[in-house]
Design a protein around this motif. Structure first.
Motif, PDB file in Angstrom:
ATOM      1  N   LEU A  44      11.581  18.255  -2.457  1.00  0.00           N
ATOM      2  CA  LEU A  44      10.976  18.672  -3.675  1.00  0.00           C
ATOM      3  C   LEU A  44      10.732  17.232  -4.345  1.00  0.00           C
ATOM      4  O   LEU A  44      11.589  16.489  -4.540  1.00  0.00           O
ATOM      5  CB  LEU A  44      11.851  19.597  -4.494  1.00  0.00           C
ATOM      6  N   ALA A  45       9.448  17.102  -4.993  1.00  0.00           N
ATOM      7  CA  ALA A  45       9.007  15.956  -5.534  1.00  0.00           C
ATOM      8  C   ALA A  45       9.181  16.330  -7.258  1.00  0.00           C
ATOM      9  O   ALA A  45       8.261  17.388  -7.524  1.00  0.00           O
ATOM     10  CB  ALA A  45       7.656  15.306  -5.167  1.00  0.00           C
ATOM     11  N   THR A  46       9.461  15.625  -7.949  1.00  0.00           N
ATOM     12  CA  THR A  46       9.605  15.786  -9.422  1.00  0.00           C
ATOM     13  C   THR A  46       8.620  14.830  -9.917  1.00  0.00           C
ATOM     14  O   THR A  46       9.226  13.572 -10.147  1.00  0.00           O
ATOM     15  CB  THR A  46      11.164  16.042  -9.919  1.00  0.00           C
ATOM     16  N   LEU A  47       7.567  15.116 -10.379  1.00  0.00           N
ATOM     17  CA  LEU A  47       6.743  14.244 -11.403  1.00  0.00           C
ATOM     18  C   LEU A  47       6.662  14.557 -12.670  1.00  0.00           C
ATOM     19  O   LEU A  47       5.878  15.291 -13.243  1.00  0.00           O
ATOM     20  CB  LEU A  47       5.130  14.332 -10.493  1.00  0.00           C
ATOM     21  N   PHE A  48       7.351  13.942 -13.429  1.00  0.00           N
ATOM     22  CA  PHE A  48       7.531  13.965 -15.055  1.00  0.00           C
ATOM     23  C   PHE A  48       6.852  13.008 -15.699  1.00  0.00           C
ATOM     24  O   PHE A  48       7.472  11.919 -15.819  1.00  0.00           O
ATOM     25  CB  PHE A  48       9.158  14.338 -15.225  1.00  0.00           C
ATOM     26  N   TYR A  49       5.954  13.429 -16.114  1.00  0.00           N
ATOM     27  CA  TYR A  49       5.030  12.213 -16.862  1.00  0.00           C
ATOM     28  C   TYR A  49       5.643  12.151 -18.304  1.00  0.00           C
ATOM     29  O   TYR A  49       5.064  11.402 -19.177  1.00  0.00           O
ATOM     30  CB  TYR A  49       3.518  12.437 -16.709  1.00  0.00           C
ATOM     31  N   GLU A  50       6.528  13.242 -18.755  1.00  0.00           N
ATOM     32  CA  GLU A  50       6.799  13.241 -20.193  1.00  0.00           C
ATOM     33  C   GLU A  50       8.395  13.792 -19.971  1.00  0.00           C
ATOM     34  O   GLU A  50       8.679  14.511 -19.030  1.00  0.00           O
ATOM     35  CB  GLU A  50       6.066  14.557 -20.695  1.00  0.00           C
TER      36      GLU A  50
END
Length: 307
Positions: A44-50
């Motif tokens: 699972l890739a977590t892409l949290f820009y915030e």
């Protein structure tokens, strides 16, 4: 089949598909050990820009409890976005490594854009003040668990209804069920957007700024914080901060079986003295969030037991 689908907003799934997720979540709650290796070998890739705490941790815990693994970033400055990489390029690259991706972004529509360029399922973990579909799944599972049905309830939504993406998502999702009355409780500056209420053609609703007057009829009270990060003017935020505070005095007129939900984080809109009240279910709600995300990951990867 939900395998390979994206979740950008709650309406991406039918009511029957949502029920499949909730039924699977119920089974996970009853026997979590059965799912310990369900996603072994999956990433699972977590892409949290915030920034995020609960949502990011909830997804990471969900994948790890399924036997999978997680990688990603928790702020844009620690990714190639700081070098000017586009969302479309980022998701293409991430798709080379991961089996599924979760994205939070301050700009509305960013996860939807990513989904158009992605070969793996993309889950919207919140985009600006727009949508937050997995929080909605959390809210729905909580309501379903405590009230046994979505229909025939009066729900009050209180606080920042203008910028509150959790509110917008939940209202849109609940509007697909029968005989739900909505009570929108907010100061005039933060009232629910008209594009949300315009969709409630088959439901009764009204707007008020008075929580005390509304609370006696509620079956569900959904509290939200005044979101400092959504204001351009700090003076305006400080003026509205603390507009509502739920305490014992206000609860005296509430139904004994009313439930209190909150997407968290809490600031000062719910007094800590309420935490031990049987109607306060917001910490259990956070736990339901992990279980429903486990079910969602399983469904999007194509299996109930083995991905």
């Amino acid at each position: 089949m939900l395998k390979g689908k994206h979740l950008i907003e709650p309406s991406d799934f039918t009511v029957n598909e949502l029920e499949e997720i909730f039924t699977l979540a119920d089974d996970i709650i009853q026997d979590p050990n059965k799912y310990l290796d369900a996603c072994k070998g999956k990433l699972l890739a977590t892409l949290f820009y915030e920034p995020s705490t609960r949502t990011r941790f909830s997804f990471e815990a969900a994948m790890l409890r399924l036997g999978g693994q997680v990688f990603g970033f928790s702020e844009a400055s620690s990714s190639s976005v700081s070098k000017g990489e586009s969302i479309s390029d980022t998701i293409r690259v991430v798709g080379c490594y991961a089996d599924i991706a979760v994205m939070r972004h301050p700009k509305e529509g960013a996860p939807k854009l990513a989904s158009k360029y992605s070969d793996i399922p993309v889950i919207n973990a919140g985009d600006g003040g727009h949508q937050h579909p997995t929080q909605t799944l959390t809210d729905l599972l909580t309501i379903r668990s405590y009230k046994k049905s979505f229909s025939n309830n009066v729900i009050g939504l209180c606080g920042d209804l203008k910028f509150g993406r959790t509110v917008h998502s939940l209202v849109k999702a609940l509007s697909r069920y029968e005989n739900i009355k909505f009570v929108f409780i907010a100061p005039p500056e933060l009232k629910i957007p008209s594009y949300i209420t315009e969709e409630l053609t088959n439901h009764e609703f009204y707007q008020t700024s008075n929580l005390e007057e509304a609370i006696p009829e509620l079956d569900i009270l959904y509290m939200t914080r005044i979101q400092k990060e959504r204001f351009f003017n700090e003076e305006e935020y400080l003026r509205l901060k603390g507009y509502y505070k739920l305490d014992h005095d206000k609860l005296n007129n509430a139904k004994d079986d009313m439930i209190i939900l909150h997407p968290l984080p809490r600031v000062d809109e719910i007094s800590p003295e309420i935490d031990n009240d049987k109607r306060a279910v917001y910490f259990n709600q956070a736990k339901y969030g992990m279980y429903v995300r486990m079910a969602l990951i399983l469904k999007l990867l194509g299996g109930d037991i083995i991905c």
